[in-house]
Write a protein that holds these residues in place. Structure first.
Motif, PDB file in Angstrom:
ATOM      1  N   VAL A   1       0.854  -1.182   0.000  1.00 37.83           N
ATOM      2  CA  VAL A   1       0.000   0.000   0.000  1.00 37.83           C
ATOM      3  C   VAL A   1       0.891   1.232   0.000  1.00 37.83           C
ATOM      4  CG1 VAL A   1      -1.791   1.267   1.222  1.00 37.83           C
ATOM      5  CG2 VAL A   1      -1.798  -1.235   1.262  1.00 37.83           C
ATOM      6  N   ARG A   2       0.610   2.148  -0.917  1.00 34.52           N
ATOM      7  CA  ARG A   2       1.397   3.377  -1.013  1.00 34.52           C
ATOM      8  C   ARG A   2       0.543   4.568  -0.604  1.00 34.52           C
ATOM      9  NH1 ARG A   2       6.150   4.327  -3.349  1.00 34.52           N
ATOM     10  NH2 ARG A   2       6.059   2.286  -4.393  1.00 34.52           N
ATOM     11  N   LEU A   3       1.031   5.315   0.377  1.00 30.12           N
ATOM     12  CA  LEU A   3       0.378   6.551   0.799  1.00 30.12           C
ATOM     13  C   LEU A   3       1.060   7.724   0.124  1.00 30.12           C
ATOM     14  CD1 LEU A   3      -0.396   4.475   3.077  1.00 30.12           C
ATOM     15  CD2 LEU A   3      -0.583   6.460   4.592  1.00 30.12           C
ATOM     16  N   ARG A   4       0.240   8.631  -0.381  1.00 34.04           N
ATOM     17  CA  ARG A   4       0.727   9.823  -1.058  1.00 34.04           C
ATOM     18  C   ARG A   4       0.089  11.037  -0.391  1.00 34.04           C
ATOM     19  NH1 ARG A   4      -1.814   6.659  -4.447  1.00 34.04           N
ATOM     20  NH2 ARG A   4      -3.358   8.289  -4.878  1.00 34.04           N
ATOM     21  N   PRO A   5       0.530  12.230  -0.709  1.00 34.68           N
ATOM     22  CA  PRO A   5      -0.098  13.418  -0.113  1.00 34.68           C
ATOM     23  C   PRO A   5      -1.566  13.566  -0.458  1.00 34.68           C
ATOM     24  CG  PRO A   5       2.060  13.981  -1.003  1.00 34.68           C
ATOM     25  CD  PRO A   5       1.750  12.584  -1.478  1.00 34.68           C
ATOM     26  N   ASP A   6      -1.989  12.962  -1.593  1.00 39.21           N
ATOM     27  CA  ASP A   6      -3.377  13.138  -2.040  1.00 39.21           C
ATOM     28  C   ASP A   6      -4.223  11.878  -1.896  1.00 39.21           C
ATOM     29  OD1 ASP A   6      -2.044  11.652  -3.942  1.00 39.21           O
ATOM     30  OD2 ASP A   6      -3.028  12.610  -5.653  1.00 39.21           O
ATOM     31  N   GLY A   7      -3.700  10.838  -1.276  1.00 36.23           N
ATOM     32  CA  GLY A   7      -4.486   9.626  -1.127  1.00 36.23           C
ATOM     33  C   GLY A   7      -3.617   8.400  -0.933  1.00 36.23           C
ATOM     34  N   PHE A   8      -4.201   7.234  -1.128  1.00 33.04           N
ATOM     35  CA  PHE A   8      -3.450   5.993  -0.964  1.00 33.04           C
ATOM     36  C   PHE A   8      -4.132   4.899  -1.767  1.00 33.04           C
ATOM     37  CE2 PHE A   8      -6.824   5.623   2.081  1.00 33.04           C
ATOM     38  CZ  PHE A   8      -7.106   4.265   2.192  1.00 33.04           C
ATOM     39  N   GLY A   9      -3.434   3.792  -1.960  1.00 29.24           N
ATOM     40  CA  GLY A   9      -4.010   2.660  -2.673  1.00 29.24           C
ATOM     41  C   GLY A   9      -2.992   1.559  -2.833  1.00 29.24           C
ATOM     42  N   LEU A  10      -3.448   0.410  -3.337  1.00 27.29           N
ATOM     43  CA  LEU A  10      -2.542  -0.698  -3.581  1.00 27.29           C
ATOM     44  C   LEU A  10      -1.618  -0.357  -4.741  1.00 27.29           C
ATOM     45  CD1 LEU A  10      -4.695  -3.932  -3.214  1.00 27.29           C
ATOM     46  CD2 LEU A  10      -2.919  -3.094  -1.691  1.00 27.29           C
ATOM     47  N   ASP A  11      -0.353  -0.670  -4.571  1.00 29.77           N
ATOM     48  CA  ASP A  11       0.655  -0.401  -5.598  1.00 29.77           C
ATOM     49  C   ASP A  11       0.847  -1.666  -6.422  1.00 29.77           C
ATOM     50  OD1 ASP A  11       2.870   0.261  -7.097  1.00 29.77           O
ATOM     51  OD2 ASP A  11       3.897   1.262  -5.451  1.00 29.77           O
ATOM     52  N   THR A  12       0.577  -1.581  -7.702  1.00 24.08           N
ATOM     53  CA  THR A  12       0.688  -2.749  -8.578  1.00 24.08           C
ATOM     54  C   THR A  12       2.016  -2.807  -9.316  1.00 24.08           C
ATOM     55  OG1 THR A  12      -0.311  -1.600 -10.458  1.00 24.08           O
ATOM     56  CG2 THR A  12      -1.800  -2.718  -8.932  1.00 24.08           C
ATOM     57  N   THR A  13       2.899  -1.885  -9.040  1.00 22.76           N
ATOM     58  CA  THR A  13       4.172  -1.840  -9.763  1.00 22.76           C
ATOM     59  C   THR A  13       5.279  -2.322  -8.855  1.00 22.76           C
ATOM     60  OG1 THR A  13       4.521   0.464  -9.099  1.00 22.76           O
ATOM     61  CG2 THR A  13       3.405   0.083 -11.187  1.00 22.76           C
ATOM     62  N   GLY A  14       5.712  -3.552  -9.073  1.00 21.69           N
ATOM     63  CA  GLY A  14       6.812  -4.095  -8.282  1.00 21.69           C
ATOM     64  C   GLY A  14       6.446  -4.385  -6.843  1.00 21.69           C
ATOM     65  N   ALA A  15       5.181  -4.677  -6.585  1.00 20.78           N
ATOM     66  CA  ALA A  15       4.735  -4.865  -5.208  1.00 20.78           C
ATOM     67  C   ALA A  15       5.438  -6.031  -4.526  1.00 20.78           C
ATOM     68  CB  ALA A  15       3.220  -5.069  -5.175  1.00 20.78           C
ATOM     69  N   ALA A  16       5.808  -7.054  -5.297  1.00 21.59           N
ATOM     70  CA  ALA A  16       6.391  -8.242  -4.671  1.00 21.59           C
ATOM     71  C   ALA A  16       7.852  -8.061  -4.308  1.00 21.59           C
ATOM     72  CB  ALA A  16       6.240  -9.443  -5.604  1.00 21.59           C
ATOM     73  N   THR A  17       8.536  -7.086  -4.899  1.00 27.65           N
ATOM     74  CA  THR A  17       9.973  -6.971  -4.682  1.00 27.65           C
ATOM     75  C   THR A  17      10.410  -5.627  -4.106  1.00 27.65           C
ATOM     76  OG1 THR A  17      10.250  -6.238  -6.973  1.00 27.65           O
ATOM     77  CG2 THR A  17      10.470  -8.592  -6.527  1.00 27.65           C
ATOM     78  N   GLY A  18       9.614  -4.611  -4.255  1.00 29.16           N
ATOM     79  CA  GLY A  18      10.035  -3.289  -3.808  1.00 29.16           C
ATOM     80  C   GLY A  18      10.136  -3.185  -2.296  1.00 29.16           C
ATOM     81  N   PRO A  19      11.003  -2.319  -1.797  1.00 32.91           N
ATOM     82  CA  PRO A  19      11.136  -2.125  -0.350  1.00 32.91           C
ATOM     83  C   PRO A  19       9.907  -1.418   0.212  1.00 32.91           C
ATOM     84  CG  PRO A  19      12.426  -0.496  -1.522  1.00 32.91           C
ATOM     85  CD  PRO A  19      11.895  -1.441  -2.563  1.00 32.91           C
ATOM     86  N   ALA A  20       9.711  -1.526   1.518  1.00 35.01           N
ATOM     87  CA  ALA A  20       8.586  -0.875   2.181  1.00 35.01           C
ATOM     88  C   ALA A  20       9.099  -0.168   3.427  1.00 35.01           C
ATOM     89  CB  ALA A  20       7.517  -1.883   2.557  1.00 35.01           C
ATOM     90  N   ASP A  21       8.414   0.900   3.812  1.00 37.81           N
ATOM     91  CA  ASP A  21       8.790   1.618   5.029  1.00 37.81           C
ATOM     92  C   ASP A  21       8.396   0.848   6.284  1.00 37.81           C
ATOM     93  OD1 ASP A  21       9.847   4.222   3.948  1.00 37.81           O
ATOM     94  OD2 ASP A  21       7.876   4.188   2.993  1.00 37.81           O
ATOM     95  N   ALA A  22       7.375  -0.007   6.163  1.00 38.91           N
ATOM     96  CA  ALA A  22       6.958  -0.865   7.263  1.00 38.91           C
ATOM     97  C   ALA A  22       6.358  -2.133   6.672  1.00 38.91           C
ATOM     98  CB  ALA A  22       5.938  -0.162   8.146  1.00 38.91           C
ATOM     99  N   THR A  23       6.554  -3.251   7.357  1.00 35.67           N
ATOM    100  CA  THR A  23       6.064  -4.540   6.882  1.00 35.67           C
ATOM    101  C   THR A  23       5.378  -5.274   8.023  1.00 35.67           C
ATOM    102  OG1 THR A  23       7.836  -4.731   5.229  1.00 35.67           O
ATOM    103  CG2 THR A  23       6.715  -6.763   5.873  1.00 35.67           C
ATOM    104  N   VAL A  24       4.246  -5.895   7.698  1.00 31.89           N
ATOM    105  CA  VAL A  24       3.507  -6.719   8.649  1.00 31.89           C
ATOM    106  C   VAL A  24       3.408  -8.122   8.067  1.00 31.89           C
ATOM    107  CG1 VAL A  24       1.361  -7.017   9.931  1.00 31.89           C
ATOM    108  CG2 VAL A  24       2.165  -4.715   9.389  1.00 31.89           C
ATOM    109  N   ARG A  25       3.707  -9.149   8.898  1.00 33.26           N
ATOM    110  CA  ARG A  25       3.688 -10.537   8.433  1.00 33.26           C
ATOM    111  C   ARG A  25       2.827 -11.380   9.357  1.00 33.26           C
ATOM    112  NH1 ARG A  25       8.812  -8.713   8.634  1.00 33.26           N
ATOM    113  NH2 ARG A  25      10.004  -8.526   6.687  1.00 33.26           N
ATOM    114  N   ALA A  26       2.032 -12.241   8.759  1.00 29.53           N
ATOM    115  CA  ALA A  26       1.221 -13.198   9.505  1.00 29.53           C
ATOM    116  C   ALA A  26       0.598 -14.147   8.498  1.00 29.53           C
ATOM    117  CB  ALA A  26       0.139 -12.486  10.318  1.00 29.53           C
ATOM    118  N   THR A  27      -0.061 -15.183   8.991  1.00 32.03           N
ATOM    119  CA  THR A  27      -0.832 -16.010   8.069  1.00 32.03           C
ATOM    120  C   THR A  27      -1.910 -15.145   7.431  1.00 32.03           C
ATOM    121  OG1 THR A  27      -2.446 -16.662   9.744  1.00 32.03           O
ATOM    122  CG2 THR A  27      -0.466 -18.050   9.517  1.00 32.03           C
ATOM    123  N   ALA A  28      -2.428 -15.606   6.306  1.00 32.19           N
ATOM    124  CA  ALA A  28      -3.475 -14.825   5.637  1.00 32.19           C
ATOM    125  C   ALA A  28      -4.671 -14.632   6.559  1.00 32.19           C
ATOM    126  CB  ALA A  28      -3.900 -15.525   4.344  1.00 32.19           C
TER     127      ALA A  28
END
Length: 263
Positions: free
Chosen positions: A200-227
């Motif tokens: 999920v990418r937050l921007r100054p004007d909103g937020f949404g799921l990021d479909t570009t490189g979501a599986a490999t790109g770095p994140a500022d925070a990560t949460v892990r658990a079973t689905a």
């Protein structure tokens, strides 16, 4: 707004309509012979009777929207609920609500264009939304009654996706999502029991799921658990402090997210 790429992943699509019947049957089984006054900790202030009434009412209201093929936001939620006068009839009434939904599905193809408050402006939006409304409240009921609450991983993964892809559009009834703004900051939700990965990418004007490189790109925070636990986490049924949840990265950013993403 960005949208999810899960539906283009090649995975077999979940039959939301069939899953509603399964989840409702599990809900009905849980509440049979239960005390209607049982408090529901996941829904503060609610009893089991309140929870059942809400879930069946939502199923019947969504069904009315489908039959009406609404093309604009409805002006009323009035619908003939046929709610029993006593708790003794609630289990059968909830089961009948799923039948009402099935009849609505039979009368409306999933690809029928319709108004919806979320991203998908088709009848299938309402079936998917109804499924996770029912599933989460089924878990609420089981938890309140001290029963084991399990969620199929594939269903849970679809539920996480459904929650995250629609959350940016929920401001009319979840106004705090307006605070989910940041200068290009990302949070990743990663399932530990499958290939579920949502950035999920937050921007100054909103937020949404990021479909570009979501599986490999770095994140500022990560949460892990079973689905299953991730689904309960995003719905506020688990907290970050739960033993089954792992997280790292910017703690303040995680606080911002979970303080304002209540659905």
């Amino acid at each position: 707004m960005m949208s999810s790429d899960r539906h283009r992943s090649g995975a077999t699509p979940l039959d939301h309509r069939a899953a509603i019947a399964v989840e409702t049957a599990r809900f009905v089984a849980a509440i049979e012979n239960a005390d209607p006054a049982t408090p529901v900790p996941n829904c503060p202030g609610w009893t089991l009777a309140d929870l059942v009434r809400h879930t069946g009412s939502v199923q019947r209201w969504f069904s009315a929207l489908l039959h009406a093929r609404v093309q604009e936001p409805p002006r009323t939620r009035d619908v003939d609920l046929r709610l029993p006068e006593t708790w003794d009839g609630y289990a059968d009434w909830l089961a009948e609500s799923a039948t009402v939904a099935a009849e609505a599905f039979a009368a409306t193809g999933p690809d029928l264009p319709m108004w919806a408050w979320g991203v998908d402006q088709h009848a299938r939006f309402w079936a998917r939304r109804m499924l996770f409304e029912t599933l989460v409240h089924r878990v609420d009921a089981e938890s309140a009654l001290g029963l084991p609450a399990t969620i199929d991983p594939a269903v849970a993964a679809d539920g996480i996706d459904e929650f995250l892809v629609n959350l940016p559009f929920a401001a009319s009834f979840a106004p705090d999502v307006a605070h989910l703004r940041a200068p290009d900051r990302t949070i990743r939700f990663r399932a530990t029991d499958g290939d579920g990965d949502w950035l999920v990418r937050l921007r100054p004007d909103g937020f949404g799921l990021d479909t570009t490189g979501a599986a490999t790109g770095p994140a500022d925070a990560t949460v892990r658990a079973t689905a299953a636990d991730l689904l309960l986490l995003v719905y506020g049924r688990l907290g970050l402090e739960a033993e089954t949840v792992g997280h790292d990265g910017d703690e303040d950013f995680l606080t911002l997210w979970f303080d304002n993403s209540a659905f």
